[in-house]
Design a protein around this motif. Structure first.
Motif, PDB file in Angstrom:
ATOM      1  N   ALA A  15      39.110  63.509  51.981  1.00  0.00           N
ATOM      2  CA  ALA A  15      40.327  63.238  51.230  1.00  0.00           C
ATOM      3  C   ALA A  15      40.778  64.465  50.457  1.00  0.00           C
ATOM      4  CB  ALA A  15      40.097  62.061  50.279  1.00  0.00           C
ATOM      5  N   VAL A  16      39.848  65.146  49.809  1.00  0.00           N
ATOM      6  CA  VAL A  16      40.176  66.346  49.031  1.00  0.00           C
ATOM      7  C   VAL A  16      40.721  67.435  49.942  1.00  0.00           C
ATOM      8  CG1 VAL A  16      39.195  68.247  47.675  1.00  0.00           C
ATOM      9  CG2 VAL A  16      38.584  65.878  47.143  1.00  0.00           C
ATOM     10  N   ASP A  17      40.097  67.635  51.069  1.00  0.00           N
ATOM     11  CA  ASP A  17      40.544  68.682  51.991  1.00  0.00           C
ATOM     12  C   ASP A  17      41.986  68.437  52.432  1.00  0.00           C
ATOM     13  OD1 ASP A  17      40.097  71.055  53.480  1.00  0.00           O
ATOM     14  OD2 ASP A  17      39.810  69.848  55.295  1.00  0.00           O
ATOM     15  N   ALA A  18      42.312  67.168  52.749  1.00  0.00           N
ATOM     16  CA  ALA A  18      43.669  66.843  53.200  1.00  0.00           C
ATOM     17  C   ALA A  18      44.690  67.073  52.084  1.00  0.00           C
ATOM     18  CB  ALA A  18      43.712  65.383  53.675  1.00  0.00           C
ATOM     19  N   ILE A  19      44.334  66.695  50.862  1.00  0.00           N
ATOM     20  CA  ILE A  19      45.256  66.865  49.731  1.00  0.00           C
ATOM     21  C   ILE A  19      45.436  68.345  49.409  1.00  0.00           C
ATOM     22  CG2 ILE A  19      45.610  66.387  47.273  1.00  0.00           C
ATOM     23  CD1 ILE A  19      43.946  63.795  47.740  1.00  0.00           C
TER      24      ILE A  19
END
Length: 439
Positions: free
Chosen positions: A284-288
């Motif tokens: 999730a962090v990588d996508a954001i």
């Protein structure tokens, strides 16, 4: 976007962690051959040489090295009210924290008539470097000047590069910050030549050398600080900004992502590292990060930093492993986004500054937490501390024994001197009791 290092199912040693973890930093030694001639030229030629290099690197020569008082006053007068209020609020908090850091004198009585007193004597004159390259850093003025003032330094100079946009004077916001702090000596010199000029001074130009140089800067500033270390004291060799974040499955992915981006916009070499035991959070962090970084003002710079080998996500089995990774990494800034953030923070031994919980992001410390933002980088938080009031204080021992107290310990001193084959040391003690006989 962020490189993945998967350490799950492993128990790497400290040495292995140092090899495999993302790591930025700069090779200061590689530019020493370039910087050494600059330092030596300024040593020999003083302000004239510093200005000559300034023209080459900054594209302009100021009318004088020292910024006139009226230019500083004009910068303060033209400061936007909103920015003035922000600076004044930050000053109040930073001053409160750094005033409380000053240690008290203390005396240890070892026997009747035998005392050792530790006093804290401020460095007399300090040189404070404030960079002026890719951004304007009035916050760095505050972070350097206030601890020196609270330590009791009697004299200081702020060095910051001249700007073509402002007639060869430093950026007005930098000058205004100096004015708000009562600093009236500002030199319009930047880079390695500024460090050299602060270290060696120039009597002809009325520029007094300093006793210590502090403050962040690029690789050339760091190299110059290494070269003058010993002529003057230095705080540290600053590398690119870095943030590490320990986060568990309950962390807010948006908060983690924006905090990683916040440090990546400093510099293409900045490091942003997430340490987590949650594969879902990592994704999730990588996508954001990829989405939000593209929309920032400094998108190109942030993308270079976030996509570089110095940044990434480290997956671990559990929080125990995350703590071990964080202590091995020794980040400049470490955020903790876990259900038990205070407990995790208590187990961190290596970090420049530790930001506990979701509402203590690094930008708070960059500006107005009250803590200092000049912090050890590139893993040096394992043995170095950030800038503080302590940086500008010299603990000095005052030893005071009377005759009886010296007599009580004299035989032990003589025995140790004899064992080290330094008989004159023992004779120095014995001479004070020559001719005396025991009762």
């Amino acid at each position: 976007m962020l490189h993945l290092t998967d350490l799950r199912g492993q128990t790497p040693s400290t040495a292995e962690l140092r090899r495999v973890l993302p790591r930025g930093g700069v090779d200061v030694a590689s530019v020493l051959p370039t910087v050494a001639p600059i330092v030596e030229a300024v040593h020999e030629g003083g302000a004239a040489k510093a200005l000559e290099y300034g023209e080459r690197f900054d594209g302009i020569v100021p009318a004088s090295v020292r910024v006139p008082a009226e230019v500083i006053a004009e910068a303060e007068a033209s400061l936007a009210p909103r920015l003035r209020e922000a600076l004044e609020a930050a000053i109040d908090r930073i001053r409160a924290v750094h005033a409380d850091q000053k240690p008290a004198e203390h005396t240890t009585t070892l026997a009747p008539g035998a005392t050792v007193t530790e006093r804290f004597i401020p460095v007399a004159r300090v040189g404070l470097y404030v960079p002026g390259g890719k951004a304007v850093y009035p916050s760095s003025v505050l972070m350097n000047v206030i601890p020196a003032q609270e330590a009791g330094a009697s004299s200081m100079v702020v060095c910051t590069p001249p700007q073509t946009d402002f007639g060869g004077w430093p950026h007005p916001t930098i000058l205004a910050a100096c004015a708000l702090l009562g600093v009236d000596e500002v030199w319009a010199v930047g880079g390695a030549q500024a460090v050299a000029l602060m270290a060696y001074g120039d009597d002809t130009a009325g520029l007094e050398p300093v006793d210590m140089v502090t403050g962040p800067g690029n690789i050339f500033v760091a190299a110059a600080k290494r070269l003058v270390n010993g002529v003057v004291g230095i705080d540290a060799e600053a590398g690119p900004s870095e943030i590490a974040i320990i986060a568990d499955k309950d962390a807010d992915a948006d908060y983690v992502a924006v905090d990683l981006i916040s440090q990546a916009e400093h510099d293409e070499q900045a490091a942003s590292v997430l340490i987590t035991d949650s594969e879902e959070l990592a994704g999730a962090v990588d996508a954001i990060v990829e989405k939000r970084a593209a929309g920032t003002l400094n998108a190109e710079r942030a993308a270079s930093a976030l996509g570089g080998s110095q940044s990434g996500i480290v997956l671990v089995d559990d929080l125990e492993a995350a703590i071990a990774v964080a202590n091995a990494y020794a980040a400049e800034h470490l955020e903790i986004h876990t259900a038990n953030a205070a407990d995790v923070a208590a187990r961190i031994t290596n970090a420049g500054a530790i930001f506990v919980g979701p509402y203590s992001p690094v930008p708070l410390g960059d500006y107005a937490a009250g803590s200092n933002h000049v912090l050890p980088t590139s893993g040096t938080a394992r043995f170095n501390a950030g800038l503080s009031t302590h940086t500008f204080l010299k603990p000095v021992n005052f030893i005071e024994y009377d005759k009886a107290a010296l007599g009580e310990i004299s035989e032990h001193i003589i025995a140790l001197a004899d064992d080290e084959q330094l008989p004159a040391h023992g004779e120095s003690i014995a001479a004070r009791f020559a001719g005396e006989t025991e009762a």
